[in-house]
Design a protein around this motif. Structure first.
Motif, PDB file in Angstrom:
ATOM      1  N   GLY A  60       0.806  -1.209   0.000  1.00  0.00           N
ATOM      2  CA  GLY A  60       0.000   0.000   0.000  1.00  0.00           C
ATOM      3  C   GLY A  60       0.837   1.256   0.000  1.00  0.00           C
ATOM      4  O   GLY A  60       0.499   2.244  -0.665  1.00  0.00           O
ATOM      5  N   ALA A  61       1.954   1.238   0.748  1.00  0.00           N
ATOM      6  CA  ALA A  61       2.828   2.414   0.789  1.00  0.00           C
ATOM      7  C   ALA A  61       3.415   2.710  -0.585  1.00  0.00           C
ATOM      8  O   ALA A  61       3.462   3.868  -1.023  1.00  0.00           O
ATOM      9  N   SER A  62       3.855   1.675  -1.282  1.00  0.00           N
ATOM     10  CA  SER A  62       4.444   1.872  -2.615  1.00  0.00           C
ATOM     11  C   SER A  62       3.394   2.338  -3.618  1.00  0.00           C
ATOM     12  O   SER A  62       3.630   3.271  -4.399  1.00  0.00           O
ATOM     13  N   VAL A  63       2.234   1.690  -3.611  1.00  0.00           N
ATOM     14  CA  VAL A  63       1.182   2.048  -4.567  1.00  0.00           C
ATOM     15  C   VAL A  63       0.673   3.462  -4.286  1.00  0.00           C
ATOM     16  O   VAL A  63       0.496   4.278  -5.215  1.00  0.00           O
ATOM     17  N   LEU A  64       0.448   3.790  -3.019  1.00  0.00           N
ATOM     18  CA  LEU A  64      -0.053   5.118  -2.673  1.00  0.00           C
ATOM     19  C   LEU A  64       0.952   6.200  -3.040  1.00  0.00           C
ATOM     20  O   LEU A  64       0.573   7.263  -3.562  1.00  0.00           O
ATOM     21  N   ALA A  65       2.239   5.933  -2.798  1.00  0.00           N
ATOM     22  CA  ALA A  65       3.272   6.904  -3.175  1.00  0.00           C
ATOM     23  C   ALA A  65       3.269   7.129  -4.677  1.00  0.00           C
ATOM     24  O   ALA A  65       3.427   8.261  -5.157  1.00  0.00           O
ATOM     25  N   GLY A  66       3.063   6.048  -5.447  1.00  0.00           N
ATOM     26  CA  GLY A  66       3.001   6.185  -6.891  1.00  0.00           C
ATOM     27  C   GLY A  66       1.799   6.977  -7.354  1.00  0.00           C
ATOM     28  O   GLY A  66       1.894   7.802  -8.277  1.00  0.00           O
ATOM     29  N   VAL A  67       0.658   6.750  -6.706  1.00  0.00           N
ATOM     30  CA  VAL A  67      -0.558   7.476  -7.062  1.00  0.00           C
ATOM     31  C   VAL A  67      -0.405   8.966  -6.754  1.00  0.00           C
ATOM     32  O   VAL A  67      -0.790   9.833  -7.549  1.00  0.00           O
ATOM     33  N   VAL A  68       0.155   9.275  -5.573  1.00  0.00           N
ATOM     34  CA  VAL A  68       0.375  10.678  -5.201  1.00  0.00           C
ATOM     35  C   VAL A  68       1.313  11.346  -6.206  1.00  0.00           C
ATOM     36  O   VAL A  68       1.065  12.489  -6.638  1.00  0.00           O
ATOM     37  N   ASP A  69       2.367  10.635  -6.589  1.00  0.00           N
ATOM     38  CA  ASP A  69       3.296  11.189  -7.574  1.00  0.00           C
ATOM     39  C   ASP A  69       2.588  11.463  -8.893  1.00  0.00           C
ATOM     40  O   ASP A  69       2.815  12.505  -9.536  1.00  0.00           O
TER      41      ASP A  69
ATOM     42  N   TRP B 225      19.399  11.174   3.594  1.00  0.00           N
ATOM     43  CA  TRP B 225      18.733  11.612   4.815  1.00  0.00           C
ATOM     44  C   TRP B 225      17.338  11.016   4.924  1.00  0.00           C
ATOM     45  O   TRP B 225      16.879  10.696   6.030  1.00  0.00           O
ATOM     46  N   LEU B 226      16.660  10.846   3.812  1.00  0.00           N
ATOM     47  CA  LEU B 226      15.355  10.199   3.842  1.00  0.00           C
ATOM     48  C   LEU B 226      15.481   8.741   4.267  1.00  0.00           C
ATOM     49  O   LEU B 226      14.677   8.232   5.057  1.00  0.00           O
ATOM     50  N   PHE B 227      16.498   8.058   3.753  1.00  0.00           N
ATOM     51  CA  PHE B 227      16.737   6.657   4.098  1.00  0.00           C
ATOM     52  C   PHE B 227      17.043   6.514   5.585  1.00  0.00           C
ATOM     53  O   PHE B 227      16.470   5.657   6.280  1.00  0.00           O
ATOM     54  N   MET B 228      17.947   7.348   6.091  1.00  0.00           N
ATOM     55  CA  MET B 228      18.391   7.234   7.475  1.00  0.00           C
ATOM     56  C   MET B 228      17.264   7.577   8.452  1.00  0.00           C
ATOM     57  O   MET B 228      17.036   6.867   9.434  1.00  0.00           O
ATOM     58  N   THR B 229      16.555   8.665   8.210  1.00  0.00           N
ATOM     59  CA  THR B 229      15.461   9.024   9.109  1.00  0.00           C
ATOM     60  C   THR B 229      14.263   8.114   8.914  1.00  0.00           C
ATOM     61  O   THR B 229      13.488   7.883   9.856  1.00  0.00           O
ATOM     62  N   GLY B 230      14.104   7.591   7.706  1.00  0.00           N
ATOM     63  CA  GLY B 230      12.998   6.678   7.449  1.00  0.00           C
ATOM     64  C   GLY B 230      13.076   5.413   8.286  1.00  0.00           C
ATOM     65  O   GLY B 230      12.049   4.774   8.561  1.00  0.00           O
ATOM     66  N   ALA B 231      14.297   5.053   8.712  1.00  0.00           N
ATOM     67  CA  ALA B 231      14.457   3.876   9.568  1.00  0.00           C
ATOM     68  C   ALA B 231      13.723   4.055  10.890  1.00  0.00           C
ATOM     69  O   ALA B 231      13.255   3.080  11.486  1.00  0.00           O
TER      70      ALA B 231
ATOM     71  N   VAL C 245       8.909   1.105  -8.231  1.00  0.00           N
ATOM     72  CA  VAL C 245       9.798   2.255  -8.020  1.00  0.00           C
ATOM     73  C   VAL C 245       8.962   3.525  -7.930  1.00  0.00           C
ATOM     74  O   VAL C 245       8.181   3.836  -8.833  1.00  0.00           O
ATOM     75  N   VAL C 246       9.114   4.236  -6.816  1.00  0.00           N
ATOM     76  CA  VAL C 246       8.387   5.486  -6.587  1.00  0.00           C
ATOM     77  C   VAL C 246       9.354   6.512  -6.022  1.00  0.00           C
ATOM     78  O   VAL C 246      10.416   6.173  -5.508  1.00  0.00           O
ATOM     79  N   PRO C 247       9.016   7.820  -6.087  1.00  0.00           N
ATOM     80  CA  PRO C 247       9.919   8.854  -5.580  1.00  0.00           C
ATOM     81  C   PRO C 247      10.103   8.775  -4.063  1.00  0.00           C
ATOM     82  O   PRO C 247       9.130   8.654  -3.317  1.00  0.00           O
ATOM     83  N   ASP C 248      11.353   8.846  -3.623  1.00  0.00           N
ATOM     84  CA  ASP C 248      11.650   8.807  -2.190  1.00  0.00           C
ATOM     85  C   ASP C 248      10.988   9.966  -1.445  1.00  0.00           C
ATOM     86  O   ASP C 248      10.591   9.812  -0.283  1.00  0.00           O
ATOM     87  N   LEU C 249      10.898  11.125  -2.098  1.00  0.00           N
ATOM     88  CA  LEU C 249      10.342  12.307  -1.438  1.00  0.00           C
ATOM     89  C   LEU C 249       8.860  12.142  -1.093  1.00  0.00           C
ATOM     90  O   LEU C 249       8.327  12.891  -0.284  1.00  0.00           O
ATOM     91  N   ILE C 250       8.218  11.180  -1.718  1.00  0.00           N
ATOM     92  CA  ILE C 250       6.827  10.877  -1.380  1.00  0.00           C
ATOM     93  C   ILE C 250       6.751   9.610  -0.532  1.00  0.00           C
ATOM     94  O   ILE C 250       5.989   9.537   0.443  1.00  0.00           O
ATOM     95  N   TYR C 251       7.551   8.622  -0.871  1.00  0.00           N
ATOM     96  CA  TYR C 251       7.495   7.311  -0.211  1.00  0.00           C
ATOM     97  C   TYR C 251       7.824   7.396   1.275  1.00  0.00           C
ATOM     98  O   TYR C 251       7.050   6.914   2.132  1.00  0.00           O
ATOM     99  N   TYR C 252       8.950   8.005   1.639  1.00  0.00           N
ATOM    100  CA  TYR C 252       9.360   8.028   3.041  1.00  0.00           C
ATOM    101  C   TYR C 252       8.428   8.857   3.930  1.00  0.00           C
ATOM    102  O   TYR C 252       8.119   8.431   5.059  1.00  0.00           O
ATOM    103  N   PRO C 253       7.954  10.021   3.480  1.00  0.00           N
ATOM    104  CA  PRO C 253       6.998  10.753   4.317  1.00  0.00           C
ATOM    105  C   PRO C 253       5.736   9.953   4.635  1.00  0.00           C
ATOM    106  O   PRO C 253       5.141  10.136   5.709  1.00  0.00           O
ATOM    107  N   LEU C 254       5.325   9.074   3.726  1.00  0.00           N
ATOM    108  CA  LEU C 254       4.160   8.243   4.006  1.00  0.00           C
ATOM    109  C   LEU C 254       4.399   7.332   5.205  1.00  0.00           C
ATOM    110  O   LEU C 254       3.481   7.057   5.988  1.00  0.00           O
ATOM    111  N   TRP C 255       5.635   6.869   5.371  1.00  0.00           N
ATOM    112  CA  TRP C 255       5.957   6.022   6.514  1.00  0.00           C
ATOM    113  C   TRP C 255       5.900   6.817   7.817  1.00  0.00           C
ATOM    114  O   TRP C 255       5.494   6.291   8.856  1.00  0.00           O
ATOM    115  N   PHE C 256       6.289   8.092   7.756  1.00  0.00           N
ATOM    116  CA  PHE C 256       6.165   8.932   8.944  1.00  0.00           C
ATOM    117  C   PHE C 256       4.696   9.186   9.284  1.00  0.00           C
ATOM    118  O   PHE C 256       4.324   9.238  10.463  1.00  0.00           O
TER     119      PHE C 256
END
Length: 294
Positions: A109-118, A212-218, A254-265
């Motif tokens: 869902g996170a990957s698909v939603l990030a793709g849709v938002v993009d 920074w997105l990768f590291m904080t996304g953890a 494959v989706v943009p990190d700038l959308i994908y990681y914020p969704l996890w937050f």
């Protein structure tokens, strides 16, 4: 059978088993230090993980958290604790069907939603990863993606969630334990940004926005994992499935990190708001592994 015990022991009893050789910080120091020994050797030798020597060093480093976790379990716990550990690793029956659905739907869902938002923002939307695009030409091309999606979670989670998370939750709230473990988990990956042949080096790069997105996304991912862990009878098996499926969906979609990681937050924040920071469950207490007998 779930052999874990509720948090009913006195504070003195908890402190007596959460300090000394079984302490969470000692395990994490061993896990990170052991892994870095192999990965820093790859940096010093200038080898790529595409080479035989580099691959051997990669796998040796990956194995350290899990091997160390098993070693600490046998060092700290008695027979009941060891049985509890292997039960959590091997028994899928600890996971209720609804939580299995959550485990499978969240990464996808996170990957698909990030793709849709993009797509809605004018971007290209979700795209297939390299393994999928090559599958039609060479079906075996999907196996490297499957291999690296499933092997690291097994080698890592025997330690991160199999041992460390329980020890952290003896002292800290579920959220506090998640943030500590997530910080160490992010730091553990750091050498990979300096070694050719890794996703971190080849696709992300050091000190980039993606870094920074990768590291904080953890931190966000660790919070979600603790939520799942505490709601599935402390199932390490479930977390291995979740971690592996998370890796695999990220490989194939494959989706943009700038959308994908914020969704996890957003998801991590929702978990804390709805379930609470103390246990992230409906219960006021989290279950603990059986403590050594006096």
């Amino acid at each position: 059978m779930n052999t874990s015990t509720p948090r009913v022991e006195s504070n003195e009893r908890i402190e007596s088993v959460s300090t000394g050789v079984g302490s969470w910080w000692l395990y994490l120091a061993v896990a990170v230090g052991g892994t870095w020994t192999f990965w820093l050797a790859a940096i010093v030798l200038g080898v790529s993980f595409d080479s035989a020597v580099g691959l051997a060093l990669l796998l040796a480093g990956l194995a350290v958290p899990g091997v160390s976790g098993v070693a600490f379990v046998y060092l700290v716990y008695d027979e009941r604790g060891r049985v509890d550990f292997w039960n959590r690793v091997t028994d899928p029956r600890r996971i209720e069907i609804r939580w299995l659905v959550v485990i499978l739907l969240v990464p996808l869902g996170a990957s698909v939603l990030a793709g849709v938002v993009d797509l809605l923002l004018g971007g290209p939307g979700p795209m297939w990863g390299e393994g999928v695009t090559q599958f039609g030409v060479t079906p075996l091309a999907i196996f490297p993606a499957l291999f690296f999606a499933t092997l690291p979670p097994i080698l890592e989670e025997l330690g991160w969630r199999g041992y460390a998370l329980d020890r952290l939750q003896l002292k800290w709230s579920a959220l506090g334990a998640s943030l500590i473990l997530g910080s160490v988990w992010a730091l553990w990956h750091l050498p990979l940004f300096f070694i050719e042949g890794t996703y971190q080096h080849d696709s992300v790069g050091f000190a980039t926005t993606g870094f920074w997105l990768f590291m904080t996304g953890a931190l966000a991912a660790s919070t979600v994992v603790t939520w799942l862990y505490n709601n599935t009878g402390r199932s390490v098996f479930g977390i291995i499935v979740f971690h592996g499926w998370l890796n695999f969906t990220a490989e194939i979609i494959v989706v943009p990190d700038l959308i994908y990681y914020p969704l996890w937050f957003v998801l991590a924040s929702a978990v804390v708001l709805v379930w609470g920071r103390k246990t992230m469950t409906d219960s006021p207490d989290v279950s603990l592994p059986p403590l050594p007998s006096d």
